[in-house]
Design a protein around this motif. Structure first.
Motif, short mmCIF file in Angstrom:
data_model
loop_
_atom_site.label_atom_id
_atom_site.label_comp_id
_atom_site.label_asym_id
_atom_site.label_seq_id
_atom_site.Cartn_x
_atom_site.Cartn_y
_atom_site.Cartn_z
N GLN A 92 -68.99 46.58 82.08
CA GLN A 92 -67.54 46.64 82.07
C GLN A 92 -66.97 45.23 82.07
OE1 GLN A 92 -65.71 49.34 81.83
NE2 GLN A 92 -63.72 48.40 82.15
N PRO A 93 -66.06 44.91 81.12
CA PRO A 93 -65.61 45.75 80.01
C PRO A 93 -66.71 45.95 78.96
CG PRO A 93 -64.61 43.58 79.89
CD PRO A 93 -65.37 43.61 81.17
N LYS A 94 -66.59 47.07 78.25
CA LYS A 94 -67.66 47.52 77.38
C LYS A 94 -67.99 46.51 76.28
CE LYS A 94 -67.54 51.81 75.94
NZ LYS A 94 -67.20 53.04 75.16
N SER A 98 -59.51 55.57 82.86
CA SER A 98 -58.89 54.87 81.73
C SER A 98 -59.04 55.66 80.43
CB SER A 98 -59.49 53.47 81.57
OG SER A 98 -60.80 53.53 81.04
N THR A 112 -71.23 54.39 78.67
CA THR A 112 -70.47 54.22 79.90
C THR A 112 -70.80 52.88 80.55
OG1 THR A 112 -72.11 55.18 81.38
CG2 THR A 112 -70.61 56.71 80.26
N SER A 113 -69.96 52.49 81.49
CA SER A 113 -70.22 51.25 82.22
C SER A 113 -71.48 51.36 83.08
CB SER A 113 -69.02 50.89 83.10
OG SER A 113 -68.75 51.90 84.03
N TYR A 159 -63.29 53.50 84.80
CA TYR A 159 -63.46 53.62 83.35
C TYR A 159 -63.17 55.04 82.88
CZ TYR A 159 -65.52 53.41 78.73
OH TYR A 159 -65.70 53.47 77.38
#
Length: 417
Positions: free
Chosen positions: A323-325, A263, A317-318, A260
């Protein structure tokens, strides 16, 4: 900045007594108080704010004055992001018994504050008062949390979601004559590797914690840092952290956070960074997997607002959401059934001594009148066990609460985990 002369009057008192008086005076004047100790540092910083400021979601850290940021997990009418400008800023050295400070404002409130500070030192009170927020947080029973984890596992298996981080709250009575300042000082002694903080503001309430996780940091040498911290196991007495054995579940959980962060770098087209890890990191009574990311902004001149940009991209944050957020956040909003408030939001000093250090608000508690609200979460994947995730939250709550004698937990509660 004009240097405050610490008058001879103050030499009659210890630094801890002066900090307690600063806290008492701020609360009595309806001002805000922030105190913190960065990881691996000895000196404490204390900031007094005469008026808090609600800030926008895209608040630019780079242009802010010296102060302290306090941001909730999710912004709402009840939980707003605040900037606590440092009108008065102190630095305390407990070993040398020295305290100094800067008056960063021309406000007449500063003179009034110091008059009240003298009075507070001369008339110490047994029972300390603190700011209490006008809000409610419901404790989560074990059965309810384990059901929440079961629902998360089911949701992950039937969707493309990789991870969800459900959390819970617990209510515990405070010991008699509890002092937030004494608690803060005790945490600084027990957790030298953590970001230890005490924040008390009329709009926010009073929060105390020892967070292990940097969200964004830019030091005086113009070096940017962030980290991926996830995966949890108990630190066994006498254990060498380097010998810890990690299950595939925790390894994958931490790698999601790493992916993450990368990314987010890609979104802003930053390609030059240094990644180290993962390695086992100690955080109080727990072990985590940690990877560090570093960017030299002296070389990467095309990213003057990297600290703000990454802050707004990373949160949540994850490690605290999933994840995905978007999918994880939608699940939590529907099923978590309590208000996280500022837990798993972020907090920290901004442009203090030419440095900004914003941490995820973990291993924390919120003070009410006679009780503490403790918060903790656990990363859930399709391989999770609801009972073990409950035990993980117990261990995380123990980090701060046991140190403050708010919560005791039998040593065999986490056997085998």
């Amino acid at each position: 900045m004009p240097k405050l002369l610490i008058e001879s009057f103050y030499t009659e008192f210890s630094v801890s007594e002066i900090i307690a008086a600063l806290f008492k005076t701020a609360v009595s004047k309806q001002f805000s108080f922030s105190a913190w100790r960065l990881p691996l540092q000895e000196n404490l910083q204390i900031s007094i704010t005469f008026q808090t400021e609600i800030i926008p979601e895209n608040f630019p850290l780079e242009n802010a004055p010296a102060g302290f940021i306090m941001h909730p997990f999710s912004v709402s009418e009840k939980n707003k992001p605040y900037f606590l400008k440092a009108d008065l800023l102190f630095e305390a050295d407990l070993k040398a018994e020295e305290i100094s400070g800067d008056d960063l404002t021309s406000s007449p409130l500063a003179d009034d504050f110091f008059s009240a500070l003298k009075a507070a030192l001369q008339t110490p009170e047994t029972d300390t008062k603190w700011h209490i927020a006008d809000s409610e947080t419901n404790a989560t029973p074990r059965a309810g949390f384990e059901e929440l984890v079961e629902n998360a596992i089911h949701f992950i298996k039937k969707s493309e979601t990789e991870k969800i981080v459900p959390s819970r709250a617990a209510e515990k009575h405070l010991p008699p004559h509890f002092s937030p300042v004494n608690g803060f000082l005790k945490l600084t002694q027990q957790y030298p590797l953590a970001f230890v903080s005490l924040v008390s503001a009329p709009e926010i309430g009073t929060w105390l914690g020892a967070s292990p996780e940097i969200l964004v940091q830019k030091d005086r040498n113009n070096i940017f840092k962030t980290m991926a911290l996830a995966g949890t196991q108990k630190l066994v007495s006498g254990q060498n952290a380097a010998d810890a054995i990690w299950r595939q579940k925790e390894i994958e959980e931490q790698s999601m956070v790493v992916r993450y962060i990368i990314s987010c770098f890609k979104k802003i087209r930053l390609r030059e960074y240094v990644e180290t890890g993962p390695r086992t990191a100690v955080a109080g009574n727990l072990l985590h997997l940690r990877s560090d990311f570093c960017v030299n902004l002296n070389e990467q001149t095309d990213f003057p607002t990297l600290t703000s940009d990454m802050l707004h991209l990373l949160h949540p944050t994850s490690a605290v959401c999933g994840q995905p957020k978007a999918a994880a956040l939608a699940f939590l909003n529907k099923h978590e059934n309590y208000d996280r408030r500022y837990y798993s939001g972020y907090l920290g000093p901004v442009n203090v001594n030419a440095e900004t250090a914003v941490f995820v608000n973990l291993r924390c508690l919120e003070l009410r009148q006679n009780e503490a609200i403790l918060y903790a979460g656990a990363g859930v994947t399709q391989d999770s066990d609801p009972q073990k995730e409950w035990l993980e939250t117990e261990l995380k709550m123990q980090t701060v609460a046991k140190a403050l004698q708010i919560l005791t937990m039998p040593d065999d509660t986490a056997t085998g985990y």
